[in-house]
Every structure is written in structure tokens, then in C-alpha cells.
Design an enzyme around this catalytic site. Structure first.
Site, PDB file in Angstrom:
ATOM      1  N   ASN A   1      -7.449   0.114  13.781  1.00  0.00           N
ATOM      2  CA  ASN A   1      -9.032  -0.037  13.844  1.00  0.00           C
ATOM      3  C   ASN A   1      -9.031  -1.757  12.908  1.00  0.00           C
ATOM      4  OD1 ASN A   1      -7.288   0.282  11.332  1.00  0.00           O
ATOM      5  ND2 ASN A   1      -8.759   1.825  10.393  1.00  0.00           N
TER       6      ASN A   1
ATOM      7  N   ASP B   1       0.900  -1.669   0.050  1.00  0.00           N
ATOM      8  CA  ASP B   1       0.046   0.204   0.464  1.00  0.00           C
ATOM      9  C   ASP B   1       0.748   1.429   0.513  1.00  0.00           C
ATOM     10  OD1 ASP B   1       1.453  -0.564   1.974  1.00  0.00           O
ATOM     11  OD2 ASP B   1      -0.726   0.028   3.670  1.00  0.00           O
TER      12      ASP B   1
ATOM     13  N   GLU C   1      -9.691  -0.890   4.738  1.00  0.00           N
ATOM     14  CA  GLU C   1      -9.834   0.007   5.757  1.00  0.00           C
ATOM     15  C   GLU C   1     -11.499  -0.514   6.461  1.00  0.00           C
ATOM     16  OE1 GLU C   1      -7.876   1.093   7.063  1.00  0.00           O
ATOM     17  OE2 GLU C   1      -7.995   3.770   6.795  1.00  0.00           O
TER      18      GLU C   1
ATOM     19  N   HIS D   1      -7.275  -2.326  10.060  1.00  0.00           N
ATOM     20  CA  HIS D   1      -7.483  -2.651   8.203  1.00  0.00           C
ATOM     21  C   HIS D   1      -6.482  -3.649   8.087  1.00  0.00           C
ATOM     22  CE1 HIS D   1      -3.909   1.240   8.213  1.00  0.00           C
ATOM     23  NE2 HIS D   1      -3.893  -0.130   9.401  1.00  0.00           N
TER      24      HIS D   1
HETATM   25  P1  PGA Z   1       2.460  -0.841  12.289  1.00  0.00           P
HETATM   26  O1  PGA Z   1       1.418  -0.584  11.192  1.00  0.00           O
HETATM   27  O2  PGA Z   1       3.172  -1.855  12.442  1.00  0.00           O
HETATM   28  O3  PGA Z   1       3.471   0.744  12.408  1.00  0.00           O
HETATM   29  O4  PGA Z   1       1.475  -0.541  13.701  1.00  0.00           O
HETATM   30  C1  PGA Z   1       0.017  -1.699  11.071  1.00  0.00           C
HETATM   31  C2  PGA Z   1      -0.888  -1.237  10.224  1.00  0.00           C
HETATM   32  O5  PGA Z   1      -1.299   0.128  10.385  1.00  0.00           O
HETATM   33  O6  PGA Z   1      -0.567  -2.504   9.287  1.00  0.00           O
END
Ligand code: PGA
Length: 242
Positions: free
Chosen positions: A136, A67, A143, A138
Site C-alpha cells: 500500500n 517499527d 500507513e 507504507h
Molecule cells: P517486505 O515488507 O520487505 O516483507 O515486502 C515491506 C514492507 O511492508 O515495508
């Protein structure tokens, strides 16, 4: 679903890197879809070192970025592109012809979505994907509300994502849109590794893995992929008995 809990984030990173190295050795020519984000970076560092030591050949693999933040390019610290090229691809010395990653500064978003879809289709399917989990629920920028059938696309970002996103862009503006590989391509992967570390992730990990499967927690949809492996440190596992 297999769940593994390791004592610390460091042990989690080391064990994840070993699994990835085994996969690379056993599956040359397969496509890896790797999340940026803070969680997997240490594991990628180990993997890059294995490659530089000659223990594995990452140039035998293909790569697709999971992404990117729309409007943000390599030059911005915190972009998925900079995190992955500096922290992994270039650190290992992977040939750029093996990699397709979204460029958030490229205004032709539809063209990029088509190129990523085509890249995945050409390789057949994602061989293995490494995912994190957002606060959340995701995965990538799929999302809350994302469906199992959603493909590569641009998405408006959830308020939690833009709020948490401030950690990647201190003092800067957090984008409101993202581009992501979709749930459909992720669910079709031969293997899914989902990582989480730290106690702030414990509640969402528990909901994703033990509560109902719902588009409101996109990570819960991953349970439909029979090869899902969840890799946690003790803090992220919390009090849940897996
Ligand atoms: P993080 O992000 O590894 O920085 O906690 C995870 C995500 O948002 O998918």
C-alpha cells in the site's frame, strides 16, 4: 533521486550490502535505522558476514529499529525484533548497548516512543535508513494518510498491511496496531535507501516514484529527501523507465 535496477534479488542484496559497508566504513558513530521485512534480510546477512570477517566494524555504529507490531515480542517468529536480532544484530555479534528496538510486548508504548525519539535526538539525526515499501506504499508503519510531519508513534494498521502481514504470522493472529519511527525522522535522514524486489511490488513502486507525491502513498513523500536512493530488482522495476 537515484534509482538502480539489478538483475535479480540476489544481486540487489549483494550490491545493497556493499553500499551499506561503504557507509559504515566512511561514517563511524552514525545511527542506522533498519527495516525488518523480507526484502532487506539477505543484504543484512552479507553485512553481518563483512563484520565477522573484520572488513567493517558494526560496533562503531548505532542502531534503531524502524517499527514493530504491537503485542508481538521477540519470542514470536515474524516479530521485527526476532527477525532483526536473529537475522542481523546477533548474527553479526553487535553489542546490544548499540541498539534500541521497539518491544511490541512492552505495554508502555508512549514510553517506548519517547525513548526512541530521545535516542534519535541524542545521535543528532538518522545517518542512513534502509526501508522497504509495503503493497500500500507504507514505509515502516507509516500507513497511507501519514504526513511528512508525523513523528514516532503508534498507528492503527491499514487493511492491506494486516492482510499482507499474514505472511509473517502463518496461522497466527495479525496485530492491528504498529509502532513506527515517523516520516519526520525518516525524511530528516542523511541518506535513505529504499529497496523493493519481486513483480508484486512493481505497481506500487511505479506509483511511489513516478506518480504524484501524496500522503496516500507515504513512500512518495521520500522523494522530498534529496539523497533518496532506490534499489530494485528487475521484477520490481517492472516496465517503468527510471
Ligand atoms: P517486505 O515488507 O520487505 O516483507 O515486502 C515491506 C514492507 O511492508 O515495508
Amino acid at each position: 533521486m537515484n534509482t538502480w535496477v539489478y538483475s535479480t534479488a540476489e544481486v540487489l542484496a549483494g550490491e545493497t550490502a556493499k553500499r551499506l559497508a561503504e557507509y559504515v566504513q566512511a561514517n563511524p558513530g552514525k545511527l542506522l535505522c533498519l527495516a525488518a521485512g523480507d526484502t532487506p534480510l539477505q543484504a543484512y546477512g552479507h553485512l553481518a558476514d563483512f563484520h565477522r570477517d573484520g572488513r567493517i566494524d558494526l560496533n562503531a555504529m548505532w542502531f534503531v529499529g524502524l517499527d514493530e507490531w504491537v503485542g508481538i515480542g521477540y519470542e514470536t517468529p515474524g516479530s521485527c525484533r526476532q527477525v532483526m536480532f536473529d537475522g542481523f544484530y546477533d548474527r553479526a555479534g553487535i553489542d546490544h548497548s548499540r541498539i534500541l528496538a521497539f518491544d511490541g510486548r512492552n505495554p508502555d508504548i508512549d514510553g517506548q516512543c519517547m525513548a526512541v525519539s530521545r535516542w534519535i535526538a541524542e545521535k543528532g539525526v538518522i545517518g542512513l535508513t534502509v526501508l522497504g515499501i509495503g503493497m500500500n506504499g507504507h514505509v515502516g508503519f507509516n500507513e497511507p494518510g501519514s504526513l511528512a510531519d508525523d513523528t514516532v508513534r503508534i498507528v492503527p494498521l491499514d487493511a492491506t498491511t494486516t492482510s499482507v502481514g499474514q505472511k509473517y504470522f502463518p496461522g497466527g493472529v495479525v496485530p492491528t496496531r504498529g509502532i513506527t519511527v515517523g516520516m519526520r525522522e525518516l525524511l530528516a535522514a542523511n541518506q535513505i535507501l529504499m529497496m523493493a524486489s519481486g513483480n508484486r511490488k512493481a505497481p506500487i513502486v511505479q506509483r511511489a516514484l513516478s506518480a504524484e507525491v501524496t500522503p496516500e502513498i507515504p513512500a512518495s513523500l521520500l522523494r522530498a529527501n534529496g539523497t533518496l536512493t532506490v534499489l530494485l530488482d528487475e521484477a520490481a522495476a517492472g516496465n517503468t523507465l527510471f
